[in-house]
Enzyme design. Structure first.
Site, short mmCIF file in Angstrom:
data_model
loop_
_atom_site.label_atom_id
_atom_site.label_comp_id
_atom_site.label_asym_id
_atom_site.label_seq_id
_atom_site.Cartn_x
_atom_site.Cartn_y
_atom_site.Cartn_z
N LYS A 107 0.85 -1.18 0.00
CA LYS A 107 0.00 0.00 0.00
C LYS A 107 0.89 1.23 0.00
O LYS A 107 2.04 1.16 0.40
CB LYS A 107 -0.91 0.01 1.24
CG LYS A 107 -1.91 -1.15 1.24
CD LYS A 107 -2.67 -1.28 2.56
CE LYS A 107 -3.30 0.00 2.95
NZ LYS A 107 -4.20 0.52 1.90
N GLY A 110 -0.62 6.05 -3.15
CA GLY A 110 -1.09 7.42 -2.95
C GLY A 110 -0.35 8.14 -1.85
O GLY A 110 -0.77 9.22 -1.42
N GLU A 116 -2.19 5.00 6.92
CA GLU A 116 -2.95 3.77 6.72
C GLU A 116 -2.50 2.68 7.69
O GLU A 116 -3.33 1.99 8.29
CB GLU A 116 -2.80 3.30 5.27
CG GLU A 116 -3.53 4.20 4.27
CD GLU A 116 -3.16 3.91 2.83
OE1 GLU A 116 -3.87 4.43 1.94
OE2 GLU A 116 -2.17 3.21 2.58
#
Length: 240
Positions: A107, A110, A116
């Site tokens: 991940k 972005g 996160e």
């Protein structure tokens, strides 16, 4: 189905399934992720709130993008530090850049992986949603792993990552001169390996580098994974 259609399908299927199974329930504390797959999930949760299927959701978000979306949809936003949250969440839902057969994830495409990980590693249940392009055999050899770093430590961090076999590039801004600056004021190195890596070990090794802040390998809180396919079906993994 197109990739965009798969993103909407998997987001809505996941939220509906979680609501119907009782994993998303009224009054819960929920982490909401970032990106083009997470946004349809945020909107689907808002749909259930408006419908009255669930109520009084307390959200902790992973980026300004998600905070703005929640404000538009009327979903109240808190931080992990707020007393009503108490540093932990009932469930978090987010997209991923890659998911391997063991439900390890990359991940941070972005640049929000630090926030996160703060949210998703402090959640009892972690849910990942994605289109079929996200499901891979091995991670780290095709999609670059982001490593958030202190800008002043860029050169020594790159040297340390090279010793771990990584090819590193500094992420540059789009329509901006210079590097991407994260929501936390840091820079991003994107790293790729020629051969498959031991993902849990690599997450720990990268995080031991002085000057590194956090990396985009997610192995410590294995998620329930929903993957949409082009034929309109949705696969579910690790739904114990």
């Amino acid at each position: 189905m197109t990739k965009d259609e798969q993103k909407v399908l998997v987001a809505e299927t996941a939220v509906d399934t979680l609501v119907e199974s009782g994993k998303i329930f009224s009054g819960m504390k929920i982490g909401l992720g970032t990106g083009s797959t997470a946004m349809p999930a945020v909107r689907r949760i808002a749909y259930h709130l408006q419908k009255g299927t669930i109520s009084e959701i307390k959200a902790v978000v992973t980026s300004f993008q998600t905070a703005n979306e929640c404000q538009e949809l009327g979903i109240p936003v808190f931080t992990l530090n707020d007393k009503v949250i108490g540093g932990n969440l009932d469930l978090a839902i987010d997209g991923a850049d890659e998911v391997d057969v063991d439900c390890n994830c990359i991940k941070g495409g972005g640049a929000a992986h630090l926030r996160e990980k703060m949210v998703e590693y402090n959640s009892k249940v972690f849910v990942v949603i994605g289109d079929e392009s996200k499901a891979v055999e091995n991670i780290g050899t095709k999609f670059r792993v982001p490593v958030e770093i202190i800008g002043d430590a860029r050169v020594p961090v790159i040297k340390a990552l090279n010793l771990l076999g990584a090819d590193c590039i500094l992420r540059e801004g789009v329509r901006k001169a210079g590097p991407v600056i994260t929501d936390n004021g840091n820079q991003i190195l994107d790293c790729l390996w020629k051969s498959p890596i031991n993902v849990p070990q690599m997450e720990d090794k990268i995080n031991s580098i002085v000057g590194g802040v956090e990396n985009g390998l997610f192995t410590k809180n294995k998620p329930i994974v929903f993957i949409a396919k082009s034929d309109g079906t949705v696969d579910i993994r690790n739904n114990n």
